[in-house]
Scaffold this motif. Structure first.
Motif, PDB file in Angstrom:
ATOM      1  N   GLY A  72       0.860  -5.194  -8.254  1.00 32.29           N
ATOM      2  CA  GLY A  72       0.742  -5.249  -9.055  1.00 32.29           C
ATOM      3  C   GLY A  72       0.204  -6.750  -9.907  1.00 32.29           C
ATOM      4  N   VAL A  73      -0.060  -6.467 -10.963  1.00 32.55           N
ATOM      5  CA  VAL A  73      -0.766  -8.093 -11.474  1.00 32.55           C
ATOM      6  C   VAL A  73       0.490  -9.212 -10.759  1.00 32.55           C
ATOM      7  CG1 VAL A  73      -0.049  -8.670 -13.442  1.00 32.55           C
ATOM      8  CG2 VAL A  73      -1.706  -9.214 -13.335  1.00 32.55           C
ATOM      9  N   MET A  74       1.368  -9.139 -10.656  1.00 33.30           N
ATOM     10  CA  MET A  74       2.544 -10.037 -10.361  1.00 33.30           C
ATOM     11  C   MET A  74       2.565 -10.325  -9.395  1.00 33.30           C
ATOM     12  SD  MET A  74       3.682 -11.233 -13.253  1.00 33.30           S
ATOM     13  CE  MET A  74       4.186 -10.239 -14.812  1.00 33.30           C
ATOM     14  N   SER A  75       2.035  -9.155  -8.024  1.00 37.90           N
ATOM     15  CA  SER A  75       2.475  -9.835  -6.954  1.00 37.90           C
ATOM     16  C   SER A  75       0.953 -10.152  -6.179  1.00 37.90           C
ATOM     17  CB  SER A  75       2.619  -8.530  -6.299  1.00 37.90           C
ATOM     18  OG  SER A  75       4.095  -8.203  -5.903  1.00 37.90           O
ATOM     19  N   ALA A  76       0.208  -9.925  -6.825  1.00 33.13           N
ATOM     20  CA  ALA A  76      -1.231 -10.521  -7.170  1.00 33.13           C
ATOM     21  C   ALA A  76      -1.191 -12.554  -7.092  1.00 33.13           C
ATOM     22  CB  ALA A  76      -2.216 -10.174  -7.890  1.00 33.13           C
ATOM     23  N   ALA A 110      -4.835  -1.006  -5.739  1.00 29.19           N
ATOM     24  CA  ALA A 110      -4.137  -1.880  -6.789  1.00 29.19           C
ATOM     25  C   ALA A 110      -4.213  -1.706  -8.213  1.00 29.19           C
ATOM     26  CB  ALA A 110      -4.508  -3.227  -5.885  1.00 29.19           C
ATOM     27  N   GLY A 111      -3.284  -2.167  -9.154  1.00 31.18           N
ATOM     28  CA  GLY A 111      -2.966  -2.053 -10.093  1.00 31.18           C
ATOM     29  C   GLY A 111      -3.601  -1.151 -11.036  1.00 31.18           C
ATOM     30  N   GLU A 112      -2.383   0.242 -10.396  1.00 36.21           N
ATOM     31  CA  GLU A 112      -2.873   1.397 -10.994  1.00 36.21           C
ATOM     32  C   GLU A 112      -2.089   1.268 -11.964  1.00 36.21           C
ATOM     33  OE1 GLU A 112      -5.156   4.067 -10.134  1.00 36.21           O
ATOM     34  OE2 GLU A 112      -6.346   1.696 -10.130  1.00 36.21           O
ATOM     35  N   GLU A 113      -0.551   1.035 -11.697  1.00 31.72           N
ATOM     36  CA  GLU A 113       0.601   0.760 -12.594  1.00 31.72           C
ATOM     37  C   GLU A 113       0.584   0.394 -14.725  1.00 31.72           C
ATOM     38  OE1 GLU A 113       2.905   3.309 -13.854  1.00 31.72           O
ATOM     39  OE2 GLU A 113       2.901   4.587 -12.168  1.00 31.72           O
ATOM     40  N   SER A 114       1.670  -0.164 -14.441  1.00 31.81           N
ATOM     41  CA  SER A 114       1.297  -1.112 -15.613  1.00 31.81           C
ATOM     42  C   SER A 114       0.189  -2.205 -15.745  1.00 31.81           C
ATOM     43  CB  SER A 114       2.664  -2.001 -15.635  1.00 31.81           C
ATOM     44  OG  SER A 114       3.585  -1.449 -15.885  1.00 31.81           O
ATOM     45  N   SER A 115      -0.199  -2.494 -14.496  1.00 33.46           N
ATOM     46  CA  SER A 115      -1.406  -3.801 -14.550  1.00 33.46           C
ATOM     47  C   SER A 115      -3.161  -3.041 -14.831  1.00 33.46           C
ATOM     48  CB  SER A 115      -1.302  -4.036 -13.507  1.00 33.46           C
ATOM     49  OG  SER A 115      -0.504  -5.161 -12.671  1.00 33.46           O
ATOM     50  N   ASN A 116      -2.935  -1.596 -14.589  1.00 35.75           N
ATOM     51  CA  ASN A 116      -4.067  -0.962 -15.638  1.00 35.75           C
ATOM     52  C   ASN A 116      -4.535  -1.353 -16.171  1.00 35.75           C
ATOM     53  OD1 ASN A 116      -5.478   2.054 -15.817  1.00 35.75           O
ATOM     54  ND2 ASN A 116      -6.586   1.466 -14.030  1.00 35.75           N
ATOM     55  N   GLU A 117      -6.173  -1.240 -16.994  1.00 33.09           N
ATOM     56  CA  GLU A 117      -6.158  -1.200 -17.745  1.00 33.09           C
ATOM     57  C   GLU A 117      -6.272  -0.927 -19.176  1.00 33.09           C
ATOM     58  OE1 GLU A 117      -9.856  -0.847 -14.668  1.00 33.09           O
ATOM     59  OE2 GLU A 117      -7.755  -1.458 -14.741  1.00 33.09           O
ATOM     60  N   TRP A 118      -6.225   0.379 -18.713  1.00 32.03           N
ATOM     61  CA  TRP A 118      -5.596   2.291 -19.999  1.00 32.03           C
ATOM     62  C   TRP A 118      -4.466   1.927 -19.924  1.00 32.03           C
ATOM     63  CZ3 TRP A 118      -9.720   3.873 -22.338  1.00 32.03           C
ATOM     64  CH2 TRP A 118     -10.526   3.591 -21.913  1.00 32.03           C
ATOM     65  N   ASN A 119      -3.677   1.429 -19.071  1.00 27.73           N
ATOM     66  CA  ASN A 119      -2.035   0.919 -19.584  1.00 27.73           C
ATOM     67  C   ASN A 119      -1.275  -0.233 -20.174  1.00 27.73           C
ATOM     68  OD1 ASN A 119      -1.498   3.457 -18.013  1.00 27.73           O
ATOM     69  ND2 ASN A 119      -1.211   2.945 -16.054  1.00 27.73           N
ATOM     70  N   ASN A 120      -2.327  -1.180 -20.453  1.00 26.50           N
ATOM     71  CA  ASN A 120      -1.486  -1.919 -21.163  1.00 26.50           C
ATOM     72  C   ASN A 120      -2.844  -1.982 -22.539  1.00 26.50           C
ATOM     73  OD1 ASN A 120      -3.467  -4.031 -20.296  1.00 26.50           O
ATOM     74  ND2 ASN A 120      -2.308  -3.639 -18.165  1.00 26.50           N
ATOM     75  N   GLY A 161      -6.729  -4.573 -15.525  1.00 25.42           N
ATOM     76  CA  GLY A 161      -6.421  -4.094 -13.673  1.00 25.42           C
ATOM     77  C   GLY A 161      -7.168  -4.478 -13.291  1.00 25.42           C
ATOM     78  N   ALA A 162      -8.950  -5.005 -13.730  1.00 24.76           N
ATOM     79  CA  ALA A 162      -9.710  -5.716 -12.340  1.00 24.76           C
ATOM     80  C   ALA A 162      -9.188  -7.213 -11.854  1.00 24.76           C
ATOM     81  CB  ALA A 162     -11.287  -5.987 -13.913  1.00 24.76           C
ATOM     82  N   LEU A 163      -8.690  -7.877 -13.308  1.00 29.76           N
ATOM     83  CA  LEU A 163      -7.902  -9.303 -12.650  1.00 29.76           C
ATOM     84  C   LEU A 163      -7.548  -8.806 -11.101  1.00 29.76           C
ATOM     85  CD1 LEU A 163      -7.567 -12.204 -12.764  1.00 29.76           C
ATOM     86  CD2 LEU A 163      -5.548 -12.030 -13.866  1.00 29.76           C
ATOM     87  N   THR A 164      -6.116  -7.885 -11.411  1.00 31.45           N
ATOM     88  CA  THR A 164      -5.607  -7.257 -10.482  1.00 31.45           C
ATOM     89  C   THR A 164      -6.319  -7.129  -8.707  1.00 31.45           C
ATOM     90  OG1 THR A 164      -3.580  -6.263 -11.658  1.00 31.45           O
ATOM     91  CG2 THR A 164      -3.087  -5.575  -9.927  1.00 31.45           C
ATOM     92  N   ARG A 165      -7.800  -6.388  -9.262  1.00 27.15           N
ATOM     93  CA  ARG A 165      -8.531  -5.618  -7.595  1.00 27.15           C
ATOM     94  C   ARG A 165      -8.661  -6.839  -7.303  1.00 27.15           C
ATOM     95  NH1 ARG A 165      -8.291  -1.608 -11.015  1.00 27.15           N
ATOM     96  NH2 ARG A 165     -10.249  -1.995 -12.759  1.00 27.15           N
ATOM     97  N   ILE A 166      -9.215  -7.653  -8.212  1.00 23.19           N
ATOM     98  CA  ILE A 166     -10.410  -9.174  -7.672  1.00 23.19           C
ATOM     99  C   ILE A 166      -9.457  -9.894  -6.596  1.00 23.19           C
ATOM    100  CG2 ILE A 166     -11.297 -11.155  -8.556  1.00 23.19           C
ATOM    101  CD1 ILE A 166     -12.281  -9.867 -11.027  1.00 23.19           C
ATOM    102  N   LEU A 167      -7.942 -10.164  -6.813  1.00 24.03           N
ATOM    103  CA  LEU A 167      -7.008 -11.282  -6.865  1.00 24.03           C
ATOM    104  C   LEU A 167      -6.338 -10.423  -5.159  1.00 24.03           C
ATOM    105  CD1 LEU A 167      -4.480 -12.288  -9.163  1.00 24.03           C
ATOM    106  CD2 LEU A 167      -6.740 -13.828  -8.355  1.00 24.03           C
ATOM    107  N   PHE A 168      -6.308  -9.478  -5.611  1.00 30.98           N
ATOM    108  CA  PHE A 168      -6.581  -8.314  -3.790  1.00 30.98           C
ATOM    109  C   PHE A 168      -7.353  -8.849  -2.780  1.00 30.98           C
ATOM    110  CE2 PHE A 168      -1.950  -7.174  -5.841  1.00 30.98           C
ATOM    111  CZ  PHE A 168      -1.410  -6.927  -4.931  1.00 30.98           C
TER     112      PHE A 168
END
Length: 513
Positions: free
Chosen positions: A16-20, A44-54, A185-192
């Motif tokens: 997620g965004v924190m680990s990223a 990556a970013g499929e749970e809390s970080s996902n754009e539809w989940n926050n 979500g996008a930010l998390t995927r970009i960072l990974f």
């Protein structure tokens, strides 16, 4: 199949965004360290970080009324708003550093400028909003905020909300143009993607089953490869548990004293999403209202313009709900499984204290589509049922612990880092403002877990995050320079008024950020 046994320097649990964020910071500070990431899901970013989940709000306290409280003497306490705004500025600086260093590209893929508004109805709420505006607008971090209770002006700001409004009840809003919509979500995927380019090994469909201390003080992580069925054992000197709601059960497995007497209270949520492009086009803002009496802070109603998959969307919510799962993809046994001998009294005390909250959540679960539409019509009087669909948001697990102020079983709102005394393992618990303040929270992890390295790392941290260790409220000039430099790097509007920049100073900050 034989078991895999491997050693590494750092293990990050959860993509997620924190680990990223932590991984990206460590790769700049200790580029030679070997990092492994384990993620149960396929991406990556499929749970809390996902754009539809926050909510995607770049939480900077520009519009969230629950970050400013009215004191008994009638004055407004803005200390929490200042703190959260300063924390978001750290995120902006780090993202700008990554963009300016060509480590990530196209910031518009994850951050967009959007006005942030607070909207209230009723005499008492209008008086509160005016006092809040007066308290905030004198502060450099909130310069440019406007207040209006004039329906003509409000029609200009929020036409969709004002259309068809016939009530004579007083209404008012504040507006500030320097807000953002962040696609976490996008930010998390970009960072990974960036971390993979830096040779970080990211293992998807790998579920962490257990964490144990080894005789030499390292941590052994037992991992189930969900594709091959194989069990793997990985050891590391430092482990970070950033698994969203799934962090608490893993923290409990570590057995560290700091993991005791902590519980979790899961809260689910729903958003309504507009499927009519004509309605979507009539609104361009994030508009936060006031939570109903008895509602938890994470249930503040808001009508948001969002940019998801490069498309403008309109979401309203969240409607709180209750599910015993700790993750959207979790198990119905998560809550029961988290009750241990050391936290059972804490959990029971919270259960007794939070009966009203539990009742509220159950009522929310039972709301019909039409009842939800009634709540939406407080924001959009002309809203039509057929224009709105339901999206299930992510699970949030609020921390329950014993505190001096609240006593046994106190429900905490916010994020919390729990780490071992020797700094060898840390976990992130809690919820909002979470992702927006990820850089601040991960710097806290570094300070708690690597105190002996902070002196050597300080120059690099300040290169990435120029305001590290400095109060932006107290250094107005630095705040203006940083705000301008990060706005430029991230393609945001720099809407702060009456800025006096020396071009040399701005260039200097731009080079740093």
């Amino acid at each position: 199949m034989s078991n895999v046994q491997e050693k590494t320097d750092v293990i990050l649990i959860g993509a997620g965004v924190m680990s990223a964020t932590l991984g990206s910071l460590l790769k700049e500070l200790a580029p030679d360290w070997e990092i492994k990431v384990f993620e149960k899901l396929a991406n990556a970013g499929e749970e809390s970080s996902n754009e539809w989940n926050n909510a995607g709000t770049g939480h900077s306290a520009l519009c969230e009324l629950n970050y400013t409280t009215e004191k008994s003497d009638g004055s407004i306490d803005i200390s929490k708003a200042i703190k959260i705004n300063e924390q978001f500025q750290l995120s902006r600086q780090f993202w700008s550093y990554l963009v300016n260093s060509n480590l990530i590209r196209n910031p518009q893929d994850f951050i967009m400028p959007i006005p942030h508004l607070s909207f209230v109805q009723g005499e008492k709420n209008v008086a509160f909003l005016k006092k809040r505006f007066e308290a905030l607008s004198n502060n450099p971090l909130f310069q440019g905020m406007e207040f209006s209770d004039d329906p003509v002006k409000l029609k200009e700001w929020i036409p969709l909300i004002m259309e068809g409004r016939i009530s004579n009840e007083p209404i008012a809003a504040t507006k500030i143009d320097s807000g953002t919509d962040v696609n976490f979500g996008a930010l998390t995927r970009i960072l990974f993607d960036h971390l993979q380019n830096k040779n970080v090994e990211i293992k998807y469909r790998h579920c962490v089953k257990d964490i144990k201390r080894t005789s030499d003080g390292s941590w052994e992580v037992k991992v189930h490869d969900l594709v091959s069925g194989q069990i793997e054992y990985h050891t590391a000197k430092f482990v970070f548990i950033g698994g969203g709601g799934g962090s608490l059960p893993l923290l409990q497995k570590t057995g560290i004293p700091e993991s005791k007497h902590i519980g979790g209270f899961p809260v689910s949520g729903l958003f309504m999403v507009c499927n009519n492009p004509e309605v979507v086009e009539k609104h361009h803002a994030k508009v936060y209202g006031k939570a109903k009496v008895g509602a938890p802070p994470m249930s503040v109603p808001h009508l948001d313009t969002r940019y998801i998959e490069n498309k403008k969307s309109l979401l309203f919510g969240p409607f709180a709900g209750f599910s015993p799962k700790f993750l959207k993809t979790g198990s119905n046994l998560d809550l029961i499984g988290s009750i241990k001998p050391d936290n059972v009294i804490t959990m029971l005390a919270a259960g007794a204290k939070e009966m009203a909250l539990t009742k509220y959540l159950i009522q929310q679960v039972l709301l019909s589509h039409e009842k939800r539409m009634e709540e939406l019509r407080e924001f959009i009087p002309n809203a039509k049922s057929e224009d709105w669909d339901i999206v299930v948001a992510g699970q949030r697990v609020q921390v329950i612990k014993d505190t001096v102020e609240g006593g046994k079983g106190t429900l905490q709102f916010g994020t919390e880092v729990v780490s071992a005394a020797d700094g060898s393992i840390a976990a992130l618990l809690g919820a909002s403002p979470g992702a927006s303040t990820a850089v601040h929270v991960m710097l806290e992890v570094l300070e708690k877990c690597f105190p002996q390295r902070m002196k050597a790392w300080e120059a690099k941290i300040k290169e990435m995050i120029p305001s590290y260790g400095v109060s932006l409220v107290e250094d107005q000039e630095l705040f203006h320079e940083i705000h301008s430099a990060t706005a430029k790097a991230l393609g945001l509007s720099d809407n702060l008024p009456s800025q006096v920049h020396s071009s040399d100073a701005e260039t200097k900050v731009l080079e740093k950020v």
